[in-house]
Design an enzyme around this catalytic site. Structure first.
Site, PDB file in Angstrom:
ATOM      1  CE  LYS B 203      -3.611  -2.698   2.159  1.00 10.50           C
ATOM      2  NZ  LYS B 203      -4.094  -3.233   3.458  1.00 10.50           N
ATOM      3  N   GLY B 305     -12.417  -6.229   4.823  1.00 11.04           N
ATOM      4  CA  GLY B 305     -13.742  -6.839   4.977  1.00 11.04           C
ATOM      5  C   GLY B 305     -14.507  -6.784   3.675  1.00 11.04           C
TER       6      GLY B 305
END
Lengths: 439, 439
Positions: B203, B305
């Protein structure tokens, strides 16, 4: 590189001046990011006689209409309803892309202006109209376009947040806090639009439009300001575990028949201390979004001021410029203007070093000498005389030294740790952690 | 309405299932926002035999290549380098728009994939690849495109933030916190990619690309994980006023010759308690950005999620779909699917009401009867027997009642306050404030 894009600036106040200056100073970087140069063709102002620091006087004109007619991108920073509205409509009808920070205009005529842009097939961008520098228009309008926004709670007026925050932290009465805000330049001489909640209401209208794809205008927003909030109210709230915040609220609500409706409202509300919005202090803004799939999101930053607002305006200018250059499906080149990569030993950082040392005189002197020999400056040393955890059973007394350094070269810090490990008075370097986020 | 757009889904794990389901359940809303229907033409998976709840089995195929060849929009959620990379390149060469959440692929081959997209004139969007639901790719890449980003500090791995947060709040050792994270499903059976910092490093590479317009790949990022962080380290940091956080850091740094360079790195760092990142608890993510004009910004939300990540993926799908329908300069219709506006008296809220009452037996009963008569349910009543501020000099004893209501109809709450004002035992309604942000 494509043909230059002609940019017309309408208005040259605090934000306009910042935008004009950055268009000049960052011209090369912008050209690389866009694939075309931005050419500032003129700045329309009412008072052409005033000199503006850093602005080429040859750019200043009072002929806003003429400027708009010759522009690819029109940047409206004059504020107010007219002539801003007519000039934007004229720009749209000429096929120009429009960037505006005019919340009052958008809250009143946003739906009409967007419909005109849709009709003409041009972009109208307004990231700066809500919460200044904080990207919120694009995240809500684009990033969350596939989600179902349930509620937005926004601290979108820095003046009132400053006032309420000072009433909370200092116990000041409302009038005193407003006076202080005026002295600091956070509040206008006439603070009515802020403390009356009307500025926040305009932003609530814009957010409701974006979040719920529903035309909401300023007159649809229920507004209560903070003028009736007393120091006693704030103190009572604090004792009960709440902060008083002026909130702009946009909410999707189920109606009696099971279908959804939209509420847009502004009022001072009690926010529980554990809620992220309660920690938004001073003149900062924050927008808290609850949505079906994403859950809770918060966006935080500076909501006003020339430089922060110019950041949002310039982002919009580059966005519309890229679209003009690349067409709808195109991706912009990611690596124009690339910078060299620096390995870890070329950065500067701070260390907190915990040493397990033998406890005898002269240890501190030996340890600090190692730092000095590597040119690393120590900020604090704390010594704990109790034996450290894991002390051996050799009977020797041990101590713990926690040394915080000043900012230094990573290579020197790493070399310092290596040297410390070899020092006879050091049993072990128990921990080395860098520090980030210090001012 | 334009021709339907054919969407191919590659992969049907937790995120893919959410995306497929929402494409069906929200089809009408998406069509209104785009101006064309999204037609899910198929879902390519390795294991075609497994049944997937809520997914039409007729959509499942193992022919990813064929699916990609017939799509307008390809959504890659399979993860890993191959065949994801080849399929994305194939999609690009066919002129399809691509949406991916594949951080590993982007960190390793992002520059090549983007170059291919630029070359082909198509979009490659990847909002979900960094910090899940939090809009960060679009804000950094577009909203801040006119600004000069100085530094990004990101908590971009929920597993490690959960582990470090529990070590801080509960005093747990690293191994115990990891075990708990695994039990809760926050950590994989093999947590190496998370606790070793490699997920955060991918990231960091993507953010550095975006913020500095510089190709940075995973191998350029310096990485230290959190495996060496002990409970003692965290406790010591806490005592000194710091939280330990695993940070992904991208920074613009001045080099010795005065020119700028870029550093991208990941390590556990001490963050001062007063810094906004120190308050990011549990598995939440946050990205803190410092830039020249905008100043300090923070973006906060759920970083992982199925549902949160699907929000970002769907936002990207709608964004590329709109661009295909509208062309580059076009604006989408803001008011499709508009909802009715609800006036203030149709919302539900909570009140905190402070009453100045006469201090005699039976007052509480009279007051609570007013609430009952309007159908408003009281949560708590607190009575302060000391005379309230501003008590008159008529000698009568006064008391203060602070009444917190349950959630109720605004109209009933407002009517209750009106009735209270008329009550003989009430000297004054000292304050009425609504409560927001309660769970």
């Amino acid at each position: 590189m494509a043909e230059p894009l002609r940019v017309a600036l309408l208005g040259c106040g605090v934000v306009g001046t910042e935008v004009a200056q950055r268009l000049t100073t960052h011209a090369e970087a912008y050209a690389e990011r866009i694939g075309a140069r931005l050419e500032l063709t003129g700045i329309a102002v009412r008072d052409t006689d005033r000199t503006r620091a850093g602005i080429d006087p040859a750019l200043i004109t009072d002929d806003a209409e003429g400027l708009v007619g010759r522009a690819d991108i029109v940047v409206e920073l004059m504020g107010g309803i007219e002539p801003a509205r007519s000039l934007i409509l004229k720009a749209i009808s000429h096929g120009a892309s429009v960037v505006t920070a005019n919340k009052a205009l958008l809250a009143e005529h946003g739906a009409d202006l967007l419909a005109a842009a849709v009709q003409a097939g041009v972009r109208l961008e307004y990231e700066a109209a809500v919460a200044g520098a904080i990207p919120i228009v694009r995240p809500v309008g684009e990033s969350l376009a596939g989600d179902k926004v349930q509620r937005i709670l926004g601290i979108v007026n820095g003046t009132t947040n400053y006032v309420l925050d000072k009433m909370d932290s200092e116990g000041w009465e409302f009038d005193d806090a407003v006076k202080k805000a005026q002295e600091l330049g956070y509040a206008e001489a006439d603070p009515t639009a802020d403390v009356g909640g009307h500025d926040a209401a305009a932003k609530a209208a814009i957010l409701a439009n974006l979040a719920f794809h529903t035309p909401v205008s300023l007159s649809d927003v229920y507004v209560e300001g903070i003028t009736a909030v007393t120091a006693a109210d704030v103190a009572r709230a604090k004792a009960e575990g709440y902060a008083v915040k002026l909130l702009a609220i946009c909410e999707r609500l189920e109606q009696a028949d099971g279908s959804d409706g939209v509420s847009a409202r502004v009022y001072p509300a009690l926010v529980p201390h554990e809620h992220p919005l309660a920690s938004v202090h001073g003149a900062f803004n924050a927008v808290f979004v609850e949505s079906e799939a994403a859950g809770e999101l918060m966006f935080y930053g500076q909501g006003a001021g020339g430089a922060p607002t110019s950041s949002a305006v310039l982002g919009d200018i580059i966005s519309v410029a890229r679209r003009r250059v690349l067409g709808g499906r195109g991706q912009s080149e990611p690596s124009n203007g690339a910078l060299p990569l620096l390995p870890i030993d070329q950065i500067r950082t701070r260390y907190h070093i915990t040493l397990d040392v033998v406890d005898r005189p002269g240890v501190l002197s030996k340890v600090t000498e190692v730092f000095a020999s590597h040119g690393v400056s120590i900020e604090t040393v704390r010594q704990k005389l109790a034996p450290v955890d894991g002390a051996g059973n050799d009977g020797a007394e041990r101590a713990e030294l926690i040394i915080a350094t000043h900012l230094g070269a990573e290579s020197a810090l790493a070399a310092t740790v290596k040297s410390l490990e070899k020092l006879d008075v050091v049993n072990a370097v128990a921990s080395t952690l860098r520090v980030e986020g210090l001012q």
